[in-house]
Design a protein around this motif. Structure first.
Motif, PDB file in Angstrom:
ATOM      1  N   GLN A 171       0.858  -1.193   0.000  1.00 25.52           N
ATOM      2  CA  GLN A 171       0.000   0.000   0.000  1.00 25.52           C
ATOM      3  C   GLN A 171       0.887   1.234   0.000  1.00 25.52           C
ATOM      4  O   GLN A 171       1.299   1.729   1.038  1.00 25.52           O
ATOM      5  N   PHE A 172       1.168   1.751  -1.158  1.00 25.78           N
ATOM      6  CA  PHE A 172       2.035   2.925  -1.273  1.00 25.78           C
ATOM      7  C   PHE A 172       1.349   4.176  -0.736  1.00 25.78           C
ATOM      8  O   PHE A 172       1.970   4.996  -0.068  1.00 25.78           O
ATOM      9  N   ASN A 173       0.066   4.308  -1.021  1.00 27.25           N
ATOM     10  CA  ASN A 173      -0.692   5.496  -0.612  1.00 27.25           C
ATOM     11  C   ASN A 173      -1.437   5.202   0.681  1.00 27.25           C
ATOM     12  O   ASN A 173      -2.672   5.240   0.741  1.00 27.25           O
ATOM     13  N   SER A 174      -0.685   4.877   1.727  1.00 31.12           N
ATOM     14  CA  SER A 174      -1.267   4.516   3.018  1.00 31.12           C
ATOM     15  C   SER A 174      -1.836   5.754   3.714  1.00 31.12           C
ATOM     16  O   SER A 174      -1.427   6.887   3.440  1.00 31.12           O
ATOM     17  N   THR A 204       1.962   5.605   9.996  1.00 34.72           N
ATOM     18  CA  THR A 204       1.282   4.955   8.869  1.00 34.72           C
ATOM     19  C   THR A 204       1.360   5.786   7.588  1.00 34.72           C
ATOM     20  O   THR A 204       0.869   5.352   6.538  1.00 34.72           O
ATOM     21  N   CYS A 205       1.936   6.956   7.638  1.00 35.25           N
ATOM     22  CA  CYS A 205       1.957   7.851   6.482  1.00 35.25           C
ATOM     23  C   CYS A 205       2.843   7.295   5.372  1.00 35.25           C
ATOM     24  O   CYS A 205       3.767   6.516   5.626  1.00 35.25           O
ATOM     25  N   PRO A 206       2.583   7.677   4.125  1.00 34.22           N
ATOM     26  CA  PRO A 206       3.383   7.176   3.007  1.00 34.22           C
ATOM     27  C   PRO A 206       4.851   7.538   3.148  1.00 34.22           C
ATOM     28  O   PRO A 206       5.191   8.653   3.574  1.00 34.22           O
ATOM     29  N   VAL A 207       5.721   6.606   2.800  1.00 37.95           N
ATOM     30  CA  VAL A 207       7.155   6.874   2.830  1.00 37.95           C
ATOM     31  C   VAL A 207       7.631   7.458   1.505  1.00 37.95           C
ATOM     32  O   VAL A 207       8.778   7.892   1.396  1.00 37.95           O
ATOM     33  N   ASN A 208       6.758   7.465   0.515  1.00 40.67           N
ATOM     34  CA  ASN A 208       7.061   8.121  -0.752  1.00 40.67           C
ATOM     35  C   ASN A 208       6.538   9.550  -0.675  1.00 40.67           C
ATOM     36  O   ASN A 208       5.351   9.782  -0.409  1.00 40.67           O
ATOM     37  N   TYR A 209       7.411  10.524  -0.943  1.00 41.73           N
ATOM     38  CA  TYR A 209       7.038  11.926  -0.770  1.00 41.73           C
ATOM     39  C   TYR A 209       5.876  12.334  -1.680  1.00 41.73           C
ATOM     40  O   TYR A 209       5.064  13.179  -1.310  1.00 41.73           O
ATOM     41  N   VAL A 210       5.788  11.736  -2.865  1.00 39.38           N
ATOM     42  CA  VAL A 210       4.714  12.108  -3.791  1.00 39.38           C
ATOM     43  C   VAL A 210       3.355  11.789  -3.187  1.00 39.38           C
ATOM     44  O   VAL A 210       2.434  12.623  -3.215  1.00 39.38           O
ATOM     45  N   GLN A 230      -1.696  13.578  -0.130  1.00 43.45           N
ATOM     46  CA  GLN A 230      -2.711  13.553   0.917  1.00 43.45           C
ATOM     47  C   GLN A 230      -2.726  14.816   1.782  1.00 43.45           C
ATOM     48  O   GLN A 230      -3.623  14.961   2.622  1.00 43.45           O
ATOM     49  N   GLN A 231      -1.768  15.698   1.579  1.00 46.37           N
ATOM     50  CA  GLN A 231      -1.749  16.898   2.419  1.00 46.37           C
ATOM     51  C   GLN A 231      -3.019  17.716   2.209  1.00 46.37           C
ATOM     52  O   GLN A 231      -3.417  18.003   1.082  1.00 46.37           O
ATOM     53  N   PRO A 232      -3.693  18.091   3.315  1.00 46.31           N
ATOM     54  CA  PRO A 232      -4.939  18.867   3.182  1.00 46.31           C
ATOM     55  C   PRO A 232      -4.706  20.211   2.503  1.00 46.31           C
ATOM     56  O   PRO A 232      -3.610  20.774   2.548  1.00 46.31           O
ATOM     57  N   LYS A 233      -5.764  20.711   1.871  1.00 40.95           N
ATOM     58  CA  LYS A 233      -5.707  22.037   1.269  1.00 40.95           C
ATOM     59  C   LYS A 233      -5.590  23.090   2.369  1.00 40.95           C
ATOM     60  O   LYS A 233      -6.057  22.865   3.493  1.00 40.95           O
ATOM     61  N   PRO A 234      -4.946  24.222   2.125  1.00 46.67           N
ATOM     62  CA  PRO A 234      -4.406  24.694   0.849  1.00 46.67           C
ATOM     63  C   PRO A 234      -2.973  24.249   0.571  1.00 46.67           C
ATOM     64  O   PRO A 234      -2.435  24.534  -0.489  1.00 46.67           O
ATOM     65  N   GLY A 235      -2.362  23.534   1.522  1.00 42.44           N
ATOM     66  CA  GLY A 235      -0.971  23.139   1.324  1.00 42.44           C
ATOM     67  C   GLY A 235      -0.786  22.063   0.279  1.00 42.44           C
ATOM     68  O   GLY A 235       0.273  21.961  -0.346  1.00 42.44           O
ATOM     69  N   GLY A 238      -5.792  14.735  -1.300  1.00 46.06           N
ATOM     70  CA  GLY A 238      -6.211  13.447  -1.825  1.00 46.06           C
ATOM     71  C   GLY A 238      -6.447  12.426  -0.714  1.00 46.06           C
ATOM     72  O   GLY A 238      -5.939  12.560   0.405  1.00 46.06           O
ATOM     73  N   ALA A 239      -7.216  11.408  -1.036  1.00 45.47           N
ATOM     74  CA  ALA A 239      -7.536  10.355  -0.077  1.00 45.47           C
ATOM     75  C   ALA A 239      -6.563   9.184  -0.236  1.00 45.47           C
ATOM     76  O   ALA A 239      -5.989   8.982  -1.314  1.00 45.47           O
ATOM     77  N   PRO A 240      -6.360   8.415   0.823  1.00 41.49           N
ATOM     78  CA  PRO A 240      -5.528   7.210   0.685  1.00 41.49           C
ATOM     79  C   PRO A 240      -6.184   6.185  -0.219  1.00 41.49           C
ATOM     80  O   PRO A 240      -7.396   6.227  -0.446  1.00 41.49           O
ATOM     81  N   SER A 241      -5.410   5.275  -0.727  1.00 40.49           N
ATOM     82  CA  SER A 241      -5.922   4.237  -1.622  1.00 40.49           C
ATOM     83  C   SER A 241      -5.307   2.902  -1.234  1.00 40.49           C
ATOM     84  O   SER A 241      -4.193   2.847  -0.709  1.00 40.49           O
TER      85      SER A 241
END
Length: 259
Positions: free
Chosen positions: A162-165, A192-198, A203-208, A212-215
């Motif tokens: 699960q890359f987008n955890s 539990t956050c993604p280890v891939n920066y992308v 998933q960072q909330p707006k406005p930053g 996006g939601a996890p998948s």
């Protein structure tokens, strides 16, 4: 997207070297025919084989992409958040798993198809080194695709992971600034956050960020269907090439040349 280094090492260093060496062991038949094999690289048989195999591969690759995109768990790789220089981040997605499966297994099938032998060479099954080499690599790819996530599959960035955890919103900067991977704190509850920066940025909330939601990871059902469809691709390649080397196809080519 870009496949990971492990995939390229497997393909370019191990598979190509081993398969090429094994293919050179295809011996001629003990009883030679009173005619020479075709020598032109642009002959109808050679060109027809190459083009037909590419068309079959392209068609099945499109089907694999459709299989992926129509799954409810699929989220498209957020390419707009990537940096071109950070190529090592581009493999953590479903797309690269589909590319690996759609390219690697048919490559092995092509090695077998073009080594079947005909009137001039011994049958493929008489070349034990090639059969063993291709079978071992095909088993490796099958295990990569179908086994649960492990250190083995993670080394090849297979989407069983699960890359987008999920990542709690509280883990991100509260002032709306863009999250910085170098200073991100993975202490609980952010472990539990993604280890891939992308994906972390995705998933960072707006406005930053995009908010996006996890998948989920690619399910076993999707991976099995992907593998089964790719094996059908491989079977089609081998059977088609065998048909082109069969007596009917050879007779038709002779009839065309005789006109």
């Amino acid at each position: 997207v870009v496949m990971c280094n492990s995939a390229y090492i497997l393909i370019d260093t191990l598979t190509i070297s081993a398969a090429t060496a094994a293919m050179t062991l295809c011996a001629p038949k003990k009883l030679l025919l009173p005619r020479r094999p075709p020598s032109s690289l642009l002959g109808s048989a050679t060109v027809g084989s190459v083009i037909s195999v590419q068309l079959v591969n392209t068609a099945f690759f499109a089907l694999n992409l459709l299989l992926m995109t129509f799954d409810n768990g699929y989220v498209s790789w957020p390419a707009e958040l990537t940096e071109g220089a950070s190529w090592w981040l581009l493999a953590d997605n479903w797309e690269t798993t589909v590319i690996f499966s759609s390219m690697y297994l048919p490559f092995l099938a092509s090695c077998a198809a073009f080594s079947i032998g005909s009137a001039f060479r011994r049958p493929l099954l008489r070349n034990g080194a090639l059969v063993g080499t291709l079978s071992a690599f095909a088993l490796l790819a099958t295990l990569l695709l179908l086994l649960p996530p492990s250190a083995f599959s993670r080394a090849f960035h297979i989407a069983s992971e699960q890359f987008n955890s999920p990542c709690p919103p509280s883990c991100y900067p509260q002032d709306g600034s863009v999250v910085a991977f170098a200073t991100f704190d993975y202490a609980p509850p952010c472990d539990t956050c993604p280890v891939n920066y992308v994906w972390l940025r995705y998933q960072q909330p707006k406005p930053g960020g995009p908010g996006g939601a996890p998948s989920p990871a690619m399910s076993f059902g999707v991976r099995f269907r992907l593998w089964a469809l790719t094996m059908l691709n491989c079977t089609t390649i081998v059977l088609w090439e065998a048909a082109q080397r069969g007596p009917v196809a050879v007779g038709l080519r002779r009839a065309v040349r005789a006109r």
